[in-house]
Design a protein around this motif. Structure first.
Motif, mmCIF file in Angstrom:
data_model
loop_
_atom_site.group_PDB
_atom_site.id
_atom_site.type_symbol
_atom_site.label_atom_id
_atom_site.label_comp_id
_atom_site.label_asym_id
_atom_site.label_seq_id
_atom_site.Cartn_x
_atom_site.Cartn_y
_atom_site.Cartn_z
ATOM 1 N N ALA A 62 1.593 6.335 -15.398
ATOM 2 C CA ALA A 62 1.569 4.895 -15.661
ATOM 3 C C ALA A 62 0.566 4.672 -16.779
ATOM 4 N N HIS A 63 0.823 3.720 -17.648
ATOM 5 C CA HIS A 63 -0.136 3.525 -18.744
ATOM 6 C C HIS A 63 -1.223 2.551 -18.317
ATOM 7 N N MET A 64 -2.458 2.892 -18.665
ATOM 8 C CA MET A 64 -3.615 2.093 -18.244
ATOM 9 C C MET A 64 -4.070 1.107 -19.311
ATOM 10 N N ALA A 70 -2.074 -7.634 -15.856
ATOM 11 C CA ALA A 70 -1.976 -7.302 -14.437
ATOM 12 C C ALA A 70 -0.673 -6.573 -14.128
ATOM 13 N N ASP A 71 0.426 -7.042 -14.745
ATOM 14 C CA ASP A 71 1.716 -6.396 -14.501
ATOM 15 C C ASP A 71 2.115 -5.460 -15.631
ATOM 16 N N ALA A 114 -4.315 -4.489 -4.505
ATOM 17 C CA ALA A 114 -4.807 -5.786 -4.989
ATOM 18 C C ALA A 114 -6.210 -5.661 -5.568
ATOM 19 N N GLN A 115 -7.065 -4.872 -4.917
ATOM 20 C CA GLN A 115 -8.439 -4.708 -5.395
ATOM 21 C C GLN A 115 -8.464 -4.012 -6.753
ATOM 22 N N LEU A 116 -7.669 -2.949 -6.917
ATOM 23 C CA LEU A 116 -7.680 -2.223 -8.181
ATOM 24 C C LEU A 116 -7.036 -3.041 -9.296
ATOM 25 N N VAL A 117 -5.946 -3.744 -8.993
ATOM 26 C CA VAL A 117 -5.334 -4.609 -10.006
ATOM 27 C C VAL A 117 -6.331 -5.681 -10.442
ATOM 28 N N GLY A 118 -7.044 -6.245 -9.468
ATOM 29 C CA GLY A 118 -8.051 -7.247 -9.806
ATOM 30 C C GLY A 118 -9.115 -6.695 -10.732
ATOM 31 N N TYR A 119 -9.540 -5.460 -10.476
ATOM 32 C CA TYR A 119 -10.540 -4.823 -11.335
ATOM 33 C C TYR A 119 -9.980 -4.584 -12.737
#
Length: 696
Positions: free
Chosen positions: A628-630, A652-653, A390-395
Motif C-alpha cells: 500500500a502506498h504511504m 485518509a482514503d 481508526a487510530q493509525l488512519v487518524g495518525y
C-alpha cells in the motif's frame, strides 16, 4: 448531559456558568452523611473500578484534585448559593466541605501546593466581583477567555495573593509538580494559548509550547519528568477562525488531542489521533500510561468516557461504560484510588446513568473508586482491529503529517512509525537487514536563469511566460503556427492540424478545450492535458509548443502554471504565455526564439519493507507481496482535485486506510507464521503520487 454536554467538558477551562438550579446545597462546613446506594455505581465492563462511591450530592462538581497527603480533594463547584463556579476543599473521610475561594467572580482550576499548607486557583474577582457574561452560543459552542489570574492562598483560603498580576488576559489551569512545587499553567501572555511554567511564587517564568492552537489542561507525571496536556492544532481555515476568535477573547474547543513532552517542553509528541475531543489527561502512577476523557466513539454526542493509552499512543483501552459523562480522572498519591467526575447518578431525580434511565437534572458529581489492575475488558477481535485501523488512519491523516508529501517530515515520521509497529508485531526488516529501500525522485523543478522567450525579436517579460514542468529543456527557433486547440482524436473526428504543416516550426495552441458537444468529460480532460497536446505537436513534427488562453484581454485569464515535479517530460519545450504576450499572433507571420532551462531538485525517499519468513515445514516457491502506498499529495499540486489549493491534503482514503489495513494483515499473518509456506513481504510504497515511482 443532554442540554449542556460540552459545558461539563470544559469545566477544566472555565466553562460558562449555567443558571442556578433548585438543588439541595452542600454548603460551607456542611457534612454529607452516609448514603444508602440502592444500585452498584460501576457499570458492566468497568473492570478497573471497584467500590464506586459518590462524594458530592447536588449542583455541578468537577476537577477534584487530591491533596499530597491523599486525605482531601480541592474542587470546583457550582451550586446554591453560588452564582458561578467557586472552589471548595472536601475532606474525603467524612464528606465535609469548605469554601476556600472568595465567593466573588468566577473561579476554576484549583490545586494543592506541595505540603498541603497552601493552594492555588484561578479567579476573575479582581477584574469584577460579578460572574463574567457567557459568550453568545448562537454562533456555536464558544468559551470566553475571561480575565483570570492565578492566586495562592493558605489551605483555608486566607492570605490570598495574586501570583500573575503583571499580565492582563487569561492565566489559569494551574497544576503542581510533586517534587519541586513548581506550577504549570495556560496563559495568553504570548498572544496565544500556550503552556507556561513558574515557581510557586510566580517567578522564573518559562514558555513550554509555541505552536498555534489551544494548549491547556496540563499535568506533571508523578516524578515530574514529563507533562501531558490536551491541544488543538488548527490548520488552514480552522486556524484563521481560531485567530479571529482569539482576538475577541473567545475559543471554540471542539477538536482536541493529547500530547506528551519532557517537563521542559522538549520532545513534544502527539499520542492520540481521535475524532472529537480528548481532554483531562492524567498520568498513571508509573508514568507509562495516561488516563483521559473522550467522546471519540460518537464525537457529536455528549457521551464522554474514560480511556487509557500508553504514552507512545498504543494500547487504547476503554475504562468506563456508564453512559453520559465521565471526566477529570485523577489518581490518589498512593495510586490506589481514582477520583473522577460523572453524572452517572442523579440524586434529585433518583435515577442512575448506569441503568440507562433518563438523567433528570443532569447534576455532575465527584466519585471515588478503588483502582483494580485487571485485564482489559474483552472486546471482539473485529472491534479491536477496527479501533487500531481508526487510530493509525487518524495518525497518518493528521495535519501534522503535512499530507505525507515526499521530502516532508510528516512522511519521515510515518516511516518511523510503521517500522516500529512492524517490529512490535514480530516482522523483520525486509531489505538486507534494513527497513528502508532507498531511492531518489525529483520533487521540485526550478526555472533556470537561461530560460527566455522572444517573439519577433522582442524579449517577452518573465512575468508573461512560464515553462511547464513537463517541458523538455532545450532551445527552439522557428515560425509560429496557430493550430486552434491542438486537438486530434480520430474517434471523435477531431483534427485541428488538418491541412496545417508544423514540421520544424513552433505550434501555438489554446489552453483547455472548447465547448464541443462531441467531447465527454473524460475525453475533454485527456485532450486538455498540455502533455497530451505536446505529444501530439511532436508527432506532427513541431519543435516546440506555445500555449495561450483563448479569448481577449478583457476576459478573465487562467494563471500561468507553477513548476511541479509530478509531471513526466514531454520531449519538446512547452511554454505558456499570457494573452498580452500572444496579442496578434493569430494574424500574419510571426517567429519565436525560446530557451527552456529547468533545474530538477532530487530528494531522497524510501519504501518501508518488512518480511515474515515462511514457517511451514514444506515451503512453496516464490514470495507474496502485500503493499500500500504511504505517501500522499502534501500541500496539493497538479495531482490534486483542485491544483490551486495550497493546503494540507490529508489522504485518509488515499492511502492511509490502505496502510492501516496492511498493518492488520501483517498482525494476522505474524500470529500464524508457522503455517506460512512462502515468505510474505509488506511494502509501504513512497512516491506513488508522483507516478508509482516507489513500485517501479
Amino acid at each position: 448531559m443532554k442540554g449542556a454536554p460540552l459545558c461539563l467538558l470544559f469545566l477544566t477551562t472555565c466553562c460558562p456558568p449555567e443558571a442556578a438550579k433548585p438543588v439541595t446545597p452542600v454548603g460551607t462546613g456542611s457534612t454529607v452523611g452516609p448514603r444508602t446506594e440502592p444500585k452498584e455505581l460501576a457499570a458492566p465492563g468497568e473492570v478497573h473500578l471497584k467500590n464506586v462511591r459518590q462524594l458530592t450530592f447536588g449542583g455541578d462538581n468537577a476537577e477534584a484534585y487530591w491533596s499530597f497527603a491523599g486525605d482531601k480533594l480541592i474542587l470546583q463547584t457550582n451550586k446554591t448559593p453560588y452564582k458561578c463556579d467557586q472552589i471548595e476543599v472536601l475532606t474525603v473521610a467524612d464528606g465535609t466541605s469548605k469554601l476556600v475561594s472568595t465567593g466573588k467572580g468566577r473561579t476554576t482550576c484549583s490545586y494543592f501546593l506541595k505540603g498541603d499548607q497552601e493552594i492555588v486557583y484561578a479567579s476573575t474577582h479582581e477584574d469584577s466581583p460579578a460572574c463574567p457574561t457567557p459568550p453568545d452560543m448562537s454562533k456555536g459552542y464558544l468559551w470566553g477567555l475571561f480575565e483570570f489570574d492565578i492566586y495562592k492562598a493558605n489551605a483555608d483560603g486566607s492570605n490570598l495573593r495574586n501570583i500573575t498580576p503583571k499580565t492582563p488576559g487569561y492565566d489559569a489551569e494551574a497544576t503542581v509538580c510533586a517534587t519541586d512545587g513548581s506550577i504549570i499553567f495556560t496563559s495568553t501572555r504570548s498572544g496565544d494559548l500556550e503552556l507556561w511554567r513558574m515557581d510557586a511564587n510566580g517567578n522564573n517564568l518559562k514558555q513550554l509550547t509555541n505552536q498555534p492552537g489551544y494548549d491547556g489542561g496540563a499535568f506533571f507525571s508523578a516524578d515530574c519528568s514529563k507533562i501531558v496536556w490536551r491541544s488543538s492544532r488548527p490548520q488552514g481555515k480552522d486556524l484563521e477562525e481560531y485567530k479571529a476568535l482569539l482576538a475577541q477573547k473567545l475559543v471554540k474547543p471542539t477538536r482536541m488531542d493529547l500530547y506528551v513532552a519532557n517537563a521542559d517542553g522538549s520532545d513534544a509528541r502527539q499520542i492520540t489521533y481521535l475524532p472529537g475531543a480528548s481532554f483531562a489527561p492524567f498520568f498513571f502512577p508509573d508514568g507509562k500510561r495516561v488516563l483521559f476523557s473522550t467522546n471519540h466513539v460518537n464525537p457529536r454526542s455528549a457521551e464522554f468516557d474514560l480511556f487509557a493509552v500508553n504514552i507512545d499512543g498504543t494500547n487504547l483501552e476503554q475504562i468506563t461504560f456508564s453512559g453520559g459523562f465521565d471526566g477529570f480522572p485523577v489518581f490518589s498519591p498512593d495510586g490506589k484510588t481514582l477520583a473522577f467526575s460523572s453524572n452517572r447518578r442523579d440524586v434529585v431525580a433518583g435515577k442512575y446513568r448506569v441503568s440507562g434511565t433518563p438523567a433528570g437534572d443532569k447534576d455532575t458529581n465527584v466519585f471515588l473508586a478503588d483502582w483494580v489492575d485487571a485485564p482489559p475488558a474483552q472486546v471482539s477481535e473485529a472491534t479491536a482491529s477496527a479501533d487500531r485501523i481508526a487510530q493509525l488512519v487518524g495518525y497518518l491523516a493528521d495535519d501534522s503529517r503535512e499530507g505525507r508529501g515526499v521530502g516532508t517530515k510528516g512522511l519521515e515520521d510515518t516511516m518511523v512509525t510503521l517500522e516500529k509497529q512492524l517490529a512490535a508485531l514480530g516482522v523483520q526488516p525486509g531489505v538486507a537487514g534494513s527497513w528502508r529501500q532507498p531511492f531518489e525522485v525529483t520533487t521540485e523543478v526550478k526555472r533556470g536563469a537561461k530560460t527566455a522567450l522572444s517573439i519577433d525579436g522582442k524579449p517577452v517579460a518573465a512575468e508573461d511566460f512560464a515553462p511547464m514542468a513537463a517541458s523538455a529543456s532545450g532551445a527552439a527557433t522557428g515560425d509560429i503556427v496557430p493550430v486552434g486547440y491542438g486537438l486530434v482524436d480520430e474517434a471523435k473526428k477531431l483534427d485541428d492540424y488538418k491541412g496545417i504543416n508544423v514540421k520544424g516550426k513552433i505550434a501555438l495552441v489554446y489552453r483547455f478545450t472548447p465547448a464541443e458537444p462531441k467531447l465527454d468529460p473524460s475525453t475533454a480532460a485527456r485532450l486538455a492535458d498540455l502533455r497530451h497536446k505536446a505529444f501530439t505537436a511532436k508527432q506532427k513534427g513541431a519543435k516546440a509548443l506555445l500555449v495561450v488562453d483563448a479569448g481577449d484581454l478583457k476576459q478573465d485569464e487562467a494563471p500561468l502554471p507553477k513548476l511541479s515535479a509530478a509531471e513526466s517530460e514531454s520531449q519538446i519545450p512547452i511554454v505558456v504565455i499570457t494573452r498580452k504576450a500572444a496579442a496578434g499572433l493569430d494574424k500574419g507571420k510571426h517567429a519565436a526564439k525560446l530557451t527552456v532551462a529547468l533545474e530538477p531538485v532530487r530528494t531522497k525517499t524510501a519504501n518501508v519493507v518488512g518480511v515474515i519468513r515462511a514457517g511451514a515445514p514444506i515451503k512453496q516457491p516464490g514470495v507474496v507481496v502485500v503493499g500500500a502506498h504511504m505517501d500522499h499529495l502534501g500541500m496539493g499540486g497538479p495531482g490534486a482535485l483542485d491544483p490551486q489549493v495550497n493546503d494540507v491534503h490529508n489522504g485518509a482514503d488515499d492511502n492511509a486506510s490502505g496502510v492501516a489495513v496492511l498493518m492488520e494483515v501483517a498482525r494476522s499473518l505474524a500470529a500464524n507464521k508457522a503455517t506460512l509456506a512462502r515468505d510474505v513481504y509488506f511494502v509501504a510504497f513512497s512516491a506513488e503520487e508522483m507516478g508509482d515511482l516507489g513500485s517501479f
